[in-house]
Write an enzyme that holds these catalytic residues in place. Structure first.
Site, PDB file in Angstrom:
ATOM      1  NE  ARG A  66       6.916   1.971  -5.368  1.00  0.00           N
ATOM      2  CZ  ARG A  66       7.494   2.480  -4.435  1.00  0.00           C
ATOM      3  NH1 ARG A  66       7.201   3.556  -4.476  1.00  0.00           N
ATOM      4  NH2 ARG A  66       8.264   1.972  -3.682  1.00  0.00           N
ATOM      5  CG  HIS A  70       3.349   0.698  -1.951  1.00  0.00           C
ATOM      6  ND1 HIS A  70       4.767   1.536  -1.578  1.00  0.00           N
ATOM      7  CD2 HIS A  70       3.393  -0.106  -2.870  1.00  0.00           C
ATOM      8  CE1 HIS A  70       5.443   0.726  -2.242  1.00  0.00           C
ATOM      9  NE2 HIS A  70       4.995  -0.199  -2.809  1.00  0.00           N
ATOM     10  CG  ASP A  71      -4.617   3.268   0.150  1.00  0.00           C
ATOM     11  OD1 ASP A  71      -4.308   3.263   1.267  1.00  0.00           O
ATOM     12  OD2 ASP A  71      -5.614   3.283  -0.516  1.00  0.00           O
ATOM     13  CG  ASP A  78      -7.420   2.388   4.468  1.00  0.00           C
ATOM     14  OD1 ASP A  78      -6.357   2.714   3.660  1.00  0.00           O
ATOM     15  OD2 ASP A  78      -7.510   1.998   5.843  1.00  0.00           O
ATOM     16  CB  SER A  80      -4.423   4.519   5.523  1.00  0.00           C
ATOM     17  OG  SER A  80      -3.804   3.382   4.658  1.00  0.00           O
ATOM     18  CG  ASN A  98       5.108   3.897   1.086  1.00  0.00           C
ATOM     19  OD1 ASN A  98       5.046   3.668   0.118  1.00  0.00           O
ATOM     20  ND2 ASN A  98       4.285   3.611   2.064  1.00  0.00           N
ATOM     21  N   PRO A 167       5.438  -6.077  -0.562  1.00  0.00           N
ATOM     22  CG  PRO A 167       4.470  -7.455  -2.049  1.00  0.00           C
ATOM     23  CD  PRO A 167       4.279  -6.169  -1.127  1.00  0.00           C
ATOM     24  CG  HIS A 197       7.637  -3.534 -11.703  1.00  0.00           C
ATOM     25  ND1 HIS A 197       8.619  -4.470 -10.820  1.00  0.00           N
ATOM     26  CD2 HIS A 197       6.685  -2.675 -10.957  1.00  0.00           C
ATOM     27  CE1 HIS A 197       8.040  -4.095  -9.609  1.00  0.00           C
ATOM     28  NE2 HIS A 197       7.262  -3.030  -9.705  1.00  0.00           N
ATOM     29  CB  THR A 198       5.187  -2.769 -18.482  1.00  0.00           C
ATOM     30  OG1 THR A 198       5.446  -2.333 -19.856  1.00  0.00           O
ATOM     31  CG2 THR A 198       3.691  -2.445 -18.047  1.00  0.00           C
TER      32      THR A 198
END
Length: 332
Positions: A66, A70-71, A78, A80, A98, A167, A197-198
């Site tokens: 995740r 999200h990065d 990168d 961040s 987050n 999202p 999401h498994t």
């Protein structure tokens, strides 16, 4: 003559970047052999720390995967997201997607520390996170793939990008698809990557509205199996219990497989963003059915889509830096 020699040199360097895996960006290339000479044990070191972390806590595999997602959805892959707030930097860790949920940063620190010991100032945080995400799949029984490498680390973060680009569980199908398309990903990538999401958990606050008031009429989500909804309500009350954790895939919560898609077909997707893959688009419904029937097909596409996501806008060449500590930009 000098121009011609440099042209030849550029051509010879390109020969080392396998065309199937290279990703041109900002004049640079990502390719799996990037550290073969500068840090040959890099992937082995990442795997070793990940093995221990997942053995300590199975959930960590999903948490690391995740972080990578999200990065990559904010300014590209990168690193961040890994930056703490300091000086002019407002950390992406504070964003809505987050805050109170992004985790695994200590594992990233552990990997970075081991890599710095072996080959100082060589392997980027962005790359180690991408490798660790692949290992998260493998260590839970999912597919493996070659990870194109050569990303560098950003010297900034984007709180607004994190709030707007990632999202959310309660976004409409169209909004989710648009957010994927803005990253150069398509509906096939969306459905395949949702299959992550498994494994892992979600908090009560991420799906509460489905249990009590999906459309503002005080009714639960009609697309949620009633007996499953009753089970969820027992630990996710109307108020309170926000942080209570639930398996995203209640059938095989720590095994990477296609039961996530089978659950969706049985109206037992946990998040709204899971279930809408079946109810809001014919194209995504067809993909859900295909992956539910064929685990091998799902694994194959998941690997392809993870490589594609990992290739979003990397910093290469002299852009960015190689951080010594993933939480802080280097002090020059």
């Amino acid at each position: 003559m000098a121009w011609f020699l440099s042209f030849l040199l550029a051509l010879s360097l390109l020969a080392f970047a396998p065309s199937g895996w290279s990703h041109k960006s900002y004049g640079g290339y990502l390719y799996p052999q990037f550290y073969d000479h500068s840090c040959p044990k890099a992937q082995e070191i990442v795997r070793s720390v990940m093995e221990k972390a997942v053995a300590r806590e199975a959930r960590m595999a999903a948490s690391i995967m995740r972080l990578h997602f999200h990065d990559c959805f904010v300014k590209g892959c990168d690193g961040s997201l890994l930056l703490d707030s300091s000086g002019t930097i407002i950390s992406e860790k504070r964003s809505n997607p987050n805050r109170n949920s992004a985790r695994g940063f200590e594992v990233i620190d552990e990997i970075k520390s081991a890599l710095e010991k072996e080959c100082p100032h060589t392997v980027s945080c962005a790359d180690l996170l991408t490798i660790a995400a692949r290992d998260s799949s493998v260590l839970t029984g999912g597919p493996s793939w070659e990870v194109p490498l050569g990303r560098r680390d950003s010297r900034s973060a984007s709180l607004s990008g994190s709030n707007n680009n990632i999202p959310a569980p309660n976004n409409t199908f169209q909004t989710i698809l648009t957010k994927f398309k803005l990253q150069g990903l398509n509906i096939v990538d969306l459905v395949a990557l949702s299959g992550s999401h498994t494994i892992g958990n979600a908090r009560c606050t991420s799906f509460r509205q489905r249990l009590y008031n999906q459309s503002g009429n005080g009714q639960p989500d009609y697309s949620l199996d009633p007996s499953y909804a009753a089970q969820l309500r027992s630990r996710c009350p109307r108020s309170g219990g926000d942080q209570n954790l639930f398996f995203l895939d209640y059938v095989s919560p720590t095994k990477f497989d296609n039961s996530y898609f089978k659950n969706i077909l049985a109206s037992k997707g946990l998040l709204n963003s899971d279930q809408v893959l079946l109810t809001k688009s014919q194209a995504s419904m067809d993909l859900v059915k295909q992956y539910a029937e064929n685990n091998e097909l799902f694994f194959e596409q998941f690997a392809k889509s993870m490589v594609k996501m990992g290739n979003i806008s990397p910093l290469t060449g002299s852009k960015g830096e190689i951080r010594k500590n993933c939480r802080r930009i280097n002090a020059y």
